[in-house]
Scaffold this active site. Structure first.
Site, PDB file in Angstrom:
ATOM      1  CE  LYS A  75      32.333 -20.248 -19.774  1.00 23.77           C
ATOM      2  NZ  LYS A  75      32.311 -20.544 -18.329  1.00 23.77           N
ATOM      3  CB  SER A 150      28.931 -19.191 -16.796  1.00 21.05           C
ATOM      4  OG  SER A 150      30.247 -19.726 -16.670  1.00 21.05           O
ATOM      5  CB  SER A 174      30.798 -21.979 -14.565  1.00 18.69           C
ATOM      6  OG  SER A 174      30.084 -20.864 -14.087  1.00 18.69           O
TER       7      SER A 174
END
Lengths: 484, 476
Positions: A75, A150, A174
């Protein structure tokens, strides 16, 4: 190769069915093929091939670990040495990190090959991956829909088999919400289990790194490699990490599953509730017992979270001021003007909204009414869980109220967007480990997530339950059409 | 109307830690800009603070030194504001739960001893520096100092004049140096002071509106800034105006304070507990260990100097004002057979003036305690006179030779042979018959002339006491 588990990939590499370079090239090709999903912000092709060559040398030299030579995507919230780290924000568009996050360093030293950096909601603020400076991410199951957020880029990448596994982070859901929406297994460990050093902070007391994988077994392997005490993170725990891959094989006979009436009463989609109830029956069929538990303050989770997380964020994001790194506006009159223009240009709408909320709740005269009160609620929510765990070994419920929604559907309605975290954020508030496991498809063929919450520091039990569930079901094996 | 000034001081002491309070970079002063700015000092995305336990040890040492409450659990908080030399956009400080609670500092003033309350002392990190020169309309940022460990010591509004403020500050300065928690270097900013000043009619209990004066970095400036501010406030009120709560900056060039920002413009710092740092928890064994390492403190040492060495109150006070001087004095005493009072006179006299003349600290003295002790021994055993000793001291200061070597090489050894001196005395009296007559006629002042002549003929080496005795005898 792209449909194999990490265990199968290990075996394939060891048997020399393929080299790490070949495996890496294969996934780089998949990423190219899946470009329209917009799952990646940066693809680090040259670096990946270099790391793959090093991994092949280690394998040839009998110096490999379990994950050596296996590709992974990070990420874009994790700092990566010499590689752009944007956090999905214009303000860090030009930021090349001079160091590796502890998680990245650990996985790198274990020989994993980084394919690139995945798209995300800006600074991890969002539940749809629509809040990225680099554009929204499409859900591989239905490209008109969001992948969740997210960690939407990591979820889309693993779901579409662009990467075997990915790192992600979870502040209010997330990891687990995109796992649910993309048909993946996503685990957020206990607060303090995984070092936050180099994981750009959104809300420091809630943020926790974790894994998005295709199975609990894969998640256990990568979580094992990234966990552990880090002296650079004062909130990381100096406790031995259990052998997660070794823990998952045990039977769950006799385990007690807590079913909070608050999770079953609230307005989740009937299809979601049906899948969750079906999952509970499968656990029962394996010898687990169920009991009703109460989480009376869970209703306060969302308001409590949306006071504390923005409060911390408003302070954490103050360092993005255009002075030392990142975006700085071109033209400015004076210092204050430079700050204002830089931050006005550098941050997106949702980030600005949360900075304003956070600044407000910390302001003199409002602090007690908001921040202090939210801290009290947080304590009460944690106490509720503690009481519930006197009666059960883990808690089950839905991960999200519904399945993947259409891009743009909720973007004008922050509150409805925030409600996507309703089942997930209490685990962050209480610091507990939680996992989302694929548990079905709705009538439109979209994945549904089952949410399991464990006792503090007891990732092993929820990984064990998830893995045993996956021995009886094949929801986690389903692949979105076009990415088989 | 008679006015009374009310002053409270906030002193920032830079703690003597090798590395920063939350990061690994060095804290040495004077390095090239930004060469001591680690990832934490620069506040890179993703970095986290880790508490330097040495800073806590030094803070506890201070707390024990003023008999303060040590909080077993203290909390770090974020003080949020934007400034280019504040890299994170917040300063990590302590707010609601400081490491050191209430204590007392005893100061000596012209009117006697006073106990000044210390409200609290808390740990925090320093900011970097903004450099406005040499950048052609831009500002340079040096983050070497960012993250340096500070102890902010906050006094009660117990001080009543600029003189008391200076006495408090000097006592505090001596204390931190005694405790060895800071180098106390004011030029380098290791000991900085802000003052809260208000005035009220004498006899009134309620406090007046205060102004906070920033940036007063020497004892002299504190005196001047506080005096200026007291005058300014009295003037203002007597002319029908009101003092407004504000922050003012002292300008040493103009010797005035001027407004920086009013209460309305004051920052809302939005303090909240720093989620990156767990509470700082101190256990009893840690505190007891620090207590066992406490040195003898100035007040106790002063009393001991009076009783053990028989020094006057004033000499004992001067010698114990800083730890290095007191240590030096004790080292001299331990090595010489001379009277400690004589040693005190030398340390406070010749040595102090030489240091002063060369603008040196006692640590940099060119006459070490062994040299001075030897010199005093040579006076005590009559090898040289006290007067010659002053010359030898200067020679010693400017050379690497030993005391005995200097006396030997320059033939400074005192003449103590009575017969030898007697012969010189006789010669002088014989050569100056006229003066002998004057003396015998009652002009006592001529006596000095004879002494001078004897000393001249012996090149200053005759033992003055013997010269005096023999002259008296011969002139009888």
């Amino acid at each position: 190769m792209h449909d194999q588990s990490l265990g199968e990939l290990r075996a394939g590499l060891d048997r020399k069915d393929y080299s790490s370079v070949e495996l890496t090239r294969h996934f780089l090709g998949r990423i190219h093929h899946g470009q329209r999903l917009n799952a990646f912000i940066s693809v680090t092709e040259d670096l990946a091939l270099e790391q793959a060559r090093q991994a092949d040398a280690r394998i040839a030299g009998n110096d490999s670990e379990f994950l050596t030579g296996i590709p992974i995507a990070h990420k874009d919230l994790f700092c990566t040495l010499g590689v752009r780290t944007t956090c999905g924000s214009r303000i860090l568009d030009n930021f090349i990190s001079p160091y590796d996050a502890t998680v990245v360093r650990k996985l790198k030293s274990g020989g994993m090959v980084m394919l690139g950096k995945t798209n995300m909601d800006e600074f991890a603020m969002g539940s749809s991956n629509e809040n990225s400076y680099y554009g929204h991410v499409k859900n591989p199951w239905d490209e008109k829909r969001v992948p969740g957020g997210s960690s939407g880029g990591s979820a889309a990448a693993v779901s579409a088999r662009l990467a075997p596994v990915a790192t992600a982070t979870d502040t209010g859901g997330s990891i687990r919400q995109p796992a649910a929406l993309c048909g993946l297994t996503g685990i957020k460990p206990s607060y303090g289990r995984v070092s936050r050093y180099g994981m750009v902070a959104f809300a420091s007391s809630l943020d926790q790194g974790g894994v998005l994988a295709r199975s609990a077994a894969d998640a256990a392997l990568v979580l094992q490699a990234m966990s552990g005490f880090d002296r650079r993170d004062s909130t990381s725990l100096d406790r031995a990490v259990p052998d997660y891959p070794g823990c998952i094989e045990a039977s769950i006979r006799g385990k007690v599953i807590g079913l909070p009436k608050e999770f079953f009463g609230q307005g989740a989609d009937p299809a979601v509730m049906e899948a969750v109830e079906q999952a509970v029956r499968i656990f029962e069929s394996m010898g687990a017992k169920t009991t009703g538990v109460e989480l009376p303050n869970s209703e306060a989770g969302i308001p409590c979270y949306y006071v504390l997380a923005p409060a911390e964020a408003s302070s954490n994001l103050a360092r993005f001021d255009g002075v030392r790194y990142g975006h700085r506006t071109e033209q400015y009159e004076d210092l204050m003007d430079m700050y204002e223009r830089t931050r006005a240009e550098g941050f997106g709408e949702e980030v600005k909204r949360r900075i304003m909320i956070g600044t407000y709740v910390l302001s003199s005269g409002y602090y007690d009414a908001y921040y202090v009160k939210a801290q009290k609620l947080r304590r009460m929510i944690a106490d509720d869980f503690q009481r519930a765990f006197e009666k059960c070994d883990f808690i089950a419920g839905p991960t999200t109220p519904g399945t993947a929604f259409v891009i743009g559907e909720k973007s004008d309605d922050p509150v409805s967007m925030y409600l996507n975290d309703i089942f997930t954020n209490s685990a962050n508030l209480a610091g507990l480990p939680a996992i989302s496991v694929p548990a079905g498809l709705d009538h439109g063929g979209l994945p549904i997530g089952l949410h399991l919450i464990g006792r503090y520091l007891d990732e092993a039990t929820i990984l064990n339950a998830a893995h045993q569930f996956q021995q009886r079901t094949d929801w986690h094996r389903k692949t979105p059409e076009g990415f088989e | 109307m008679e006015w009374e000034a009310v002053v409270g001081l906030e002193v920032h002491v830079q703690l003597r830690t090798k590395s920063k309070i939350f990061g690994g970079a060095s804290t040495a002063y004077g390095a090239e800009p930004n060469t001591q700015a680690c990832d934490v000092s620069v506040a890179l995305p993703g970095v986290l603070p880790v508490m330097n336990r040495e800073a806590a040890r030094l803070a506890v040492k201070f707390g024990l030194g003023i008999g303060a409450l040590i909080n077993r659990r203290s909390i770090f908080a974020r003080k949020n504001y934007f400034y280019p030399d504040l890299p994170k956009g917040y300063q990590i400080s302590q707010y609601e739960a400081p490491i050191v609670g209430r204590g007392t500092l005893q100061i000596e003033t012209q009117t006697g001893t006073r106990n000044i309350g210390i409200t609290r002392a808390h740990l925090e990190e320093d900011a970097g520096k903004s450099l406005h020169e040499d950048f052609h309309g831009m500002t340079g940022i040096d983050l070497n100092r960012a993250g340096t460990a500070l102890l902010e010591i906050v006094s009660e509004p117990d001080l009543r004049s600029s003189a008391e403020a200076v006495a408090y500050l000097k006592t505090l300065h001596a204390l931190v140096r005694y405790l060895d928690i800071s180098d106390g270097n004011m030029q380098e900013g290791s000991f900085r002071c802000d003052a809260n000043v208000s005035v009220r009619p004498k006899g009134q209990d309620a406090l007046g509106t205060r102004a906070e004066i920033k940036n007063i970095n020497s004892f002299r400036f504190v005196e001047k800034a506080v005096d200026f501010e007291i005058e300014r406030q009295i003037d203002r009120i007597e002319n029908g105006g009101k003092v407004v709560q504000e922050t003012r900056l002292y300008d040493p060039d103009r010797d005035e304070t001027r407004s920086m920002r009013s209460k309305e413009e004051a920052h809302d710092y939005r303090y909240f507990p720093d989620p990156d740092l767990p509470a700082l928890v101190l256990d009893e064994s840690f505190i007891e260990k620090v207590r066992s390492e406490l040195p003898e403190l100035p007040r106790a040492r002063k009393a001991r100097f009076e009783s053990e060495y028989g020094l006057s109150r004033s000499d004992a006070a001067q010698l114990t004002r800083d730890r290095q001087t007191a240590d030096y004095f004790e080292r001299v005493c331990s090595k010489t057979s001379a009277n400690p009072k004589v040693a005190a006179n030398w340390v406070l006299g010749e040595l102090a003036s030489a240091l002063n003349h060369h603008n040196l600290e006692i640590a940099d003295t060119r006459v070490d305690s062994t040299g001075l002790a030897k010199l005093l021994d040579r006076v005590a055993d009559h090898t040289i006179s006290g007067k010659t000793a002053k010359d030898v001291f200067l020679l010693l200061w400017n050379s690497d030779q030993s005391v005995d070597r200097i006396i030997e090489d320059r033939g400074l050894k005192q003449i103590t042979d009575n017969a030898e001196i007697e012969a010189v005395v006789a010669g002088v009296l014989c050569d100056h018959q006229a003066q002998v007559r004057q003396y015998r006629e009652g002009n006592q002042r001529v006596f000095g002339f004879f002494v001078g002549q004897v000393m001249k003929r012996t090149r200053g080496k005759a033992n003055p006491k013997q010269v005096n005795e023999l002259l008296h005898e011969k002139l009888k």
